[in-house]
Design a protein around this motif. Structure first.
Motif, PDB file in Angstrom:
ATOM      1  N   UNK A 203      -3.716  81.000 -60.792  1.00 50.20           N
ATOM      2  CA  UNK A 203      -4.741  80.963 -61.663  1.00 50.20           C
ATOM      3  C   UNK A 203      -5.448  81.532 -61.844  1.00 50.20           C
ATOM      4  N   UNK A 204      -6.443  81.814 -63.150  1.00 48.05           N
ATOM      5  CA  UNK A 204      -7.442  82.684 -63.253  1.00 48.05           C
ATOM      6  C   UNK A 204      -8.248  82.571 -62.507  1.00 48.05           C
ATOM      7  N   UNK A 205      -9.086  83.899 -61.779  1.00 46.09           N
ATOM      8  CA  UNK A 205     -10.200  83.419 -61.065  1.00 46.09           C
ATOM      9  C   UNK A 205      -9.860  83.600 -59.314  1.00 46.09           C
ATOM     10  N   UNK A 206      -8.786  83.089 -59.340  1.00 43.00           N
ATOM     11  CA  UNK A 206      -8.818  82.347 -57.635  1.00 43.00           C
ATOM     12  C   UNK A 206      -7.664  83.506 -56.760  1.00 43.00           C
ATOM     13  N   UNK A 207      -7.429  84.709 -57.003  1.00 43.90           N
ATOM     14  CA  UNK A 207      -6.559  85.980 -56.388  1.00 43.90           C
ATOM     15  C   UNK A 207      -7.448  86.028 -55.648  1.00 43.90           C
ATOM     16  N   UNK A 208      -7.226  86.176 -54.143  1.00 42.04           N
ATOM     17  CA  UNK A 208      -7.104  87.034 -53.481  1.00 42.04           C
ATOM     18  C   UNK A 208      -5.732  88.416 -52.952  1.00 42.04           C
ATOM     19  N   UNK A 209      -6.720  89.200 -54.298  1.00 40.56           N
ATOM     20  CA  UNK A 209      -5.343  90.636 -53.650  1.00 40.56           C
ATOM     21  C   UNK A 209      -5.031  91.129 -52.044  1.00 40.56           C
ATOM     22  N   UNK A 210      -6.371  91.256 -51.171  1.00 39.04           N
ATOM     23  CA  UNK A 210      -5.445  91.296 -49.907  1.00 39.04           C
ATOM     24  C   UNK A 210      -4.297  89.880 -49.891  1.00 39.04           C
ATOM     25  N   UNK A 211      -4.696  89.149 -50.090  1.00 37.60           N
ATOM     26  CA  UNK A 211      -2.956  87.781 -49.741  1.00 37.60           C
ATOM     27  C   UNK A 211      -2.439  87.667 -50.612  1.00 37.60           C
ATOM     28  N   UNK A 212      -2.351  89.108 -51.348  1.00 42.71           N
ATOM     29  CA  UNK A 212      -0.750  88.749 -52.543  1.00 42.71           C
ATOM     30  C   UNK A 212       0.523  89.699 -51.855  1.00 42.71           C
ATOM     31  N   UNK A 213       1.764  88.647 -52.362  1.00 44.57           N
ATOM     32  CA  UNK A 213       2.772  89.326 -51.567  1.00 44.57           C
ATOM     33  C   UNK A 213       3.231  91.004 -52.270  1.00 44.57           C
ATOM     34  N   UNK A 214       3.321  91.923 -51.402  1.00 41.80           N
ATOM     35  CA  UNK A 214       3.923  92.892 -51.828  1.00 41.80           C
ATOM     36  C   UNK A 214       5.522  93.151 -51.734  1.00 41.80           C
ATOM     37  N   UNK A 215       6.501  92.407 -52.045  1.00 39.01           N
ATOM     38  CA  UNK A 215       7.631  92.409 -51.132  1.00 39.01           C
ATOM     39  C   UNK A 215       8.404  93.534 -52.499  1.00 39.01           C
ATOM     40  N   UNK A 216       7.551  93.759 -53.764  1.00 39.49           N
ATOM     41  CA  UNK A 216       8.777  94.473 -54.655  1.00 39.49           C
ATOM     42  C   UNK A 216       7.797  95.653 -54.985  1.00 39.49           C
ATOM     43  N   UNK A 217       8.888  97.106 -55.647  1.00 38.16           N
ATOM     44  CA  UNK A 217       7.520  97.712 -56.088  1.00 38.16           C
ATOM     45  C   UNK A 217       6.555  97.357 -57.004  1.00 38.16           C
TER      46      UNK A 217
END
Length: 242
Positions: A203-217
């Motif tokens: 949801x807007x304002x809740x994302x931590x870029x360091x914890x986002x998945x990076x499983x796809x291109x």
């Protein structure tokens, strides 16, 4: 579009599911309207399945059950939006105030002109063959079931049309193939929140870029651009229906 506010948090699950119950009460009337219009059963089922899809994305984003797409689902229940294969098509008009311009000078739709607004459900790849079939079906569907409402153009308003993606994705990407269907026009507001919500279910304002998945291109490209200070843009595009 009606302004249906989210129920107060103090109501708990009763509030989070309030609009689900409202739509379920309205469903028999909506289905009867579809029957009178002669809409095939498989298209009706695919269209209204979006309610369940939005329940799923709510749980992915919030970690609990609920529903917050009450304004979005109005289209389905009014009968202005239908899913035709891979894509959804909504009958509407081009609003130049919202898009930041029209495309009439380039042969596209003008302000106030009828358009089919293209929406992309997030339940599968944007394979070109599936999109081809959807676009091919759209004009015939409209002519058959809404003959007094002709459409020549389709429009799309999405971060998926951000031309910056060409710098981050392989040439054969389905997303880039989808982009090439459209001529872009109008404004390009920042669309970072849309990317984080629709791709990563944050949801807007809740994302931590360091914890986002990076499983796809795509995941890696989106996060890398944001981490280096870039922004993704929401773009407008138009195309002539086949």
């Amino acid at each position: 579009m009606p302004d249906w506010p989210t129920a107060p948090a103090a109501l708990g699950s009763a509030g989070r599911y309030f609009y689900v119950h409202l739509y379920l009460l309205a469903l028999p009337h909506a289905l009867e309207r579809q029957r009178r219009l002669g809409i095939p059963d498989d298209i009706v089922a695919a269209t209204f399945a979006d309610l369940g899809a939005k329940l799923t994305t709510y749980r992915l984003g919030h970690g609990t059950g609920g529903f917050d797409r009450q304004r979005w689902m109005v289209r389905h229940f009014r009968g202005t939006l239908h899913r035709l294969g891979r894509l959804q098509f909504e009958r509407g008009v081009l609003d130049a105030d919202v898009s930041g311009g029209d495309a009439a000078a380039a042969g596209g739709p003008a302000h106030g002109g009828p358009v089919l607004q293209v929406h992309i459900p997030g339940d599968g790849p944007l394979d070109p063959a599936g999109c081809d079939a959807s676009f091919a079906a759209a004009r015939e569907f409209q002519a058959r079931h809404f003959p007094g409402d002709p459409h020549r153009h389709a429009t799309c308003h999405s971060w998926l049309l951000d031309r910056q993606l060409a710098d981050h994705l392989p040439e054969g990407s389905n997303i880039l193939a989808f982009q090439r269907r459209f001529e872009t026009f109008g404004a390009r507001p920042v669309g970072d929140d849309d990317v984080l919500e629709f791709v990563f279910h944050r949801p807007p304002g809740t994302a931590d870029l360091d914890r986002l998945p990076r499983t796809t291109t795509l995941h890696r490209a989106l996060v890398r651009h944001l981490r280096t200070g870039g922004h993704w843009r929401t773009a407008h595009g138009w195309t002539e229906l086949p």
